[in-house]
Design a protein around this motif. Sequence first.
Motif, PDB file in Angstrom:
ATOM      1  N   SER A 433       0.842  -1.191   0.000  1.00  0.00           N
ATOM      2  CA  SER A 433       0.000   0.000   0.000  1.00  0.00           C
ATOM      3  C   SER A 433       0.875   1.238   0.000  1.00  0.00           C
ATOM      4  O   SER A 433       2.045   1.180   0.409  1.00  0.00           O
ATOM      5  CB  SER A 433      -0.908  -0.005   1.231  1.00  0.00           C
ATOM      6  OG  SER A 433      -0.127   0.097   2.407  1.00  0.00           O
ATOM      7  N   PRO A 434       0.345   2.390  -0.479  1.00  0.00           N
ATOM      8  CA  PRO A 434       1.167   3.600  -0.535  1.00  0.00           C
ATOM      9  C   PRO A 434       1.814   3.965   0.793  1.00  0.00           C
ATOM     10  O   PRO A 434       2.985   4.349   0.833  1.00  0.00           O
ATOM     11  CB  PRO A 434       0.174   4.672  -0.996  1.00  0.00           C
ATOM     12  CG  PRO A 434      -0.826   3.910  -1.806  1.00  0.00           C
ATOM     13  CD  PRO A 434      -0.963   2.583  -1.111  1.00  0.00           C
ATOM     14  N   SER A 435       1.118   3.815   1.923  1.00  0.00           N
ATOM     15  CA  SER A 435       1.685   4.188   3.218  1.00  0.00           C
ATOM     16  C   SER A 435       2.792   3.219   3.636  1.00  0.00           C
ATOM     17  O   SER A 435       3.850   3.641   4.134  1.00  0.00           O
ATOM     18  CB  SER A 435       0.591   4.227   4.284  1.00  0.00           C
ATOM     19  OG  SER A 435      -0.035   2.950   4.405  1.00  0.00           O
ATOM     20  N   ASP A 436       2.549   1.908   3.424  1.00  0.00           N
ATOM     21  CA  ASP A 436       3.584   0.932   3.776  1.00  0.00           C
ATOM     22  C   ASP A 436       4.779   1.030   2.831  1.00  0.00           C
ATOM     23  O   ASP A 436       5.930   0.799   3.235  1.00  0.00           O
ATOM     24  CB  ASP A 436       3.013  -0.484   3.759  1.00  0.00           C
ATOM     25  CG  ASP A 436       2.318  -0.847   5.067  1.00  0.00           C
ATOM     26  OD1 ASP A 436       2.116   0.069   5.886  1.00  0.00           O
ATOM     27  OD2 ASP A 436       1.979  -2.027   5.270  1.00  0.00           O
ATOM     28  N   ARG A 437       4.511   1.351   1.571  1.00  0.00           N
ATOM     29  CA  ARG A 437       5.631   1.512   0.635  1.00  0.00           C
ATOM     30  C   ARG A 437       6.502   2.694   1.068  1.00  0.00           C
ATOM     31  O   ARG A 437       7.744   2.615   0.999  1.00  0.00           O
ATOM     32  CB  ARG A 437       5.098   1.737  -0.789  1.00  0.00           C
ATOM     33  CG  ARG A 437       6.205   1.698  -1.852  1.00  0.00           C
ATOM     34  CD  ARG A 437       5.652   2.075  -3.215  1.00  0.00           C
ATOM     35  NE  ARG A 437       4.688   1.107  -3.703  1.00  0.00           N
ATOM     36  CZ  ARG A 437       5.012   0.006  -4.374  1.00  0.00           C
ATOM     37  NH1 ARG A 437       6.272  -0.269  -4.595  1.00  0.00           N
ATOM     38  NH2 ARG A 437       4.065  -0.811  -4.810  1.00  0.00           N
ATOM     39  N   ALA A 438       5.887   3.780   1.536  1.00  0.00           N
ATOM     40  CA  ALA A 438       6.648   4.934   2.011  1.00  0.00           C
ATOM     41  C   ALA A 438       7.485   4.560   3.229  1.00  0.00           C
ATOM     42  O   ALA A 438       8.651   4.979   3.362  1.00  0.00           O
ATOM     43  CB  ALA A 438       5.712   6.089   2.333  1.00  0.00           C
ATOM     44  N   GLU A 439       6.923   3.766   4.158  1.00  0.00           N
ATOM     45  CA  GLU A 439       7.666   3.333   5.330  1.00  0.00           C
ATOM     46  C   GLU A 439       8.816   2.407   4.940  1.00  0.00           C
ATOM     47  O   GLU A 439       9.923   2.496   5.507  1.00  0.00           O
ATOM     48  CB  GLU A 439       6.733   2.627   6.312  1.00  0.00           C
ATOM     49  CG  GLU A 439       7.404   1.972   7.513  1.00  0.00           C
ATOM     50  CD  GLU A 439       8.152   2.952   8.399  1.00  0.00           C
ATOM     51  OE1 GLU A 439       8.999   2.503   9.205  1.00  0.00           O
ATOM     52  OE2 GLU A 439       7.909   4.178   8.288  1.00  0.00           O
ATOM     53  N   HIS A 440       8.567   1.541   3.984  1.00  0.00           N
ATOM     54  CA  HIS A 440       9.596   0.644   3.450  1.00  0.00           C
ATOM     55  C   HIS A 440      10.786   1.455   2.924  1.00  0.00           C
ATOM     56  O   HIS A 440      11.952   1.186   3.267  1.00  0.00           O
ATOM     57  CB  HIS A 440       8.961  -0.206   2.343  1.00  0.00           C
ATOM     58  CG  HIS A 440       9.925  -0.907   1.445  1.00  0.00           C
ATOM     59  ND1 HIS A 440      10.677  -1.974   1.839  1.00  0.00           N
ATOM     60  CD2 HIS A 440      10.237  -0.686   0.130  1.00  0.00           C
ATOM     61  CE1 HIS A 440      11.417  -2.406   0.824  1.00  0.00           C
ATOM     62  NE2 HIS A 440      11.159  -1.631  -0.218  1.00  0.00           N
TER      63      HIS A 440
END
Length: 555
Positions: A433-440
């Motif tokens: 997801s966009p939020s998890d990808r940013a955290e990644h």
Amino acid sequence: GITIDVAYRYFSTSRRKFIIADTPGHEQYTRNMVTGASTANLAIILVDATKGIITQTRRHTFLVSLLGIRHVVLAVNKMDLVGYDESVFDRICDDYRNFVTQLEIPDIEFIPLSALRGENVVEPSALMPWYHGKSVLEHLESVHVGSDRNFSDFRYPVQYVLRPDRDFRGFSARIASGIVRKGDRITVLPSMKSSVITSLITYEGEREYAFPPQSVTITLADEIDISRGDMLVHPDNMPKVERHFEAMLVWMDEKSMEMSTQFYIKHTSSTTKARIDDVRYKVDVNTLEKSKIENFQLNDIGRVVITTSKPLYFDPYRRNRQTGSFILIDPVSHNTCAVGMIIDKLDPRQLPSRISDSDKVSIARGHSLVTGQERESRYNQKGSTIWITGLHGSGKNELAFILERRLFGAGAVVVGLDGSSVRAGLTRELDYSPSDRAEHLRRVAHLCRLLNDQGIITICSFISPNQHDREQVAEIIGRERFHLVYMNASIGYCRNNKPELYEKADRGETENLPGVDIPFEAPESAAFVFDPGTNESNLELLVGYLSDQQIFPLQ
């Protein structure tokens, strides 16, 4: 002219054979004198009768004492220019005795002579009837040097394991010190295994006993694992076995000492790594004054603390010149940097702390004691991140991995990171997801920053489809260390490269795939925009870019 190199001359009389090493006297050639005098039994120090004891005389005497030469002849030359005056000779002898009392030289002989006229060189001179001693040659023929070697402490540093056939196994070396006999029980260092000597073999046949400096082959009653660098000793007379010791060091390299260098140390037949923990003091060879300095320059002499990677088997140099001496070798140029004379072992509790008060403040703040400049000097590179972005199947990984291979082969310290390897551990709980990808990507950026801070180059292959996320990554890493590369591949090219992934997305079996159900925002200010079909030329452009930007190599 002046003497620069060491000149060797060979001659013999009916009583002895001689090797004369003519060494330079000037201070800038101290290392040459040390080299020539290192194996000498006796030193002849020339003094001009018209000048008396001068600074150069004191320097030569100190070096002779440092090298453990037990016999000194003070040859007062040019006596013809002072009319063979006994009072001149006596005054020079008294001045020298007053100076030499602070040094450890057990045997000193004073001889007046005129080399030009041959007076007291070979035959006693009739022009100096007040002198009742021997001529120079007579003294050289009669001086007792046989007891200079250490015959008490048996030390046998193994040089070679001799296996001419399957039935014979011997250990060959030159005896460093002590006397060894057939039937002696010996102990092997470092294993501490014991056995009995069954034979002592020389080129002339077997012997009942052997002594230094004979070269022999020893066979043992038991099969013991022994290799080059091990030492055979008598079990009731062991050397010091230690990693930490103090030594007098003569610096012989034109490059100044660097305390951070891991030198090779060559001691007897053993070689290992060593570091210089502390410089206790430097000795002024002209005045014998001691001063505290940070490191040594060419021809400097002083006392240091050394720690080795593995224990050495040594005796103090004053007791045993063969097992108390060593050389330091530069790990890059392989030049001999220094020669050393071991003083004694050092208790680890006495080791100097190299942590200053300012270092303690840095440690408390969590800051490294190694500076960025030191890392750049060691690695010949600047810690930077090459961030390669693009769609799935755009050739990011191919370029990243061949760049890593090229830089590693050229000597760079480099780490490659890609999405699959990071998601297998560091970000395994995150989805796409966009939020998890940013955290990644945020976690990856912090990892890159840590590696860059250590002077390491990171090559990252991540889709990072969002411009905002890439900006955040650049901010975390540091914009001056972040170098963006965009693989500009069409969606058709990417589908051909990874058809299974895109077909799953088309069937709705996977979500959040950039270029399919979420957009990919092409970078606006990438350092390079590459066509994946020309990755070989892309590689050359990147390598050239790193060189031009002085990322790798620095020089």
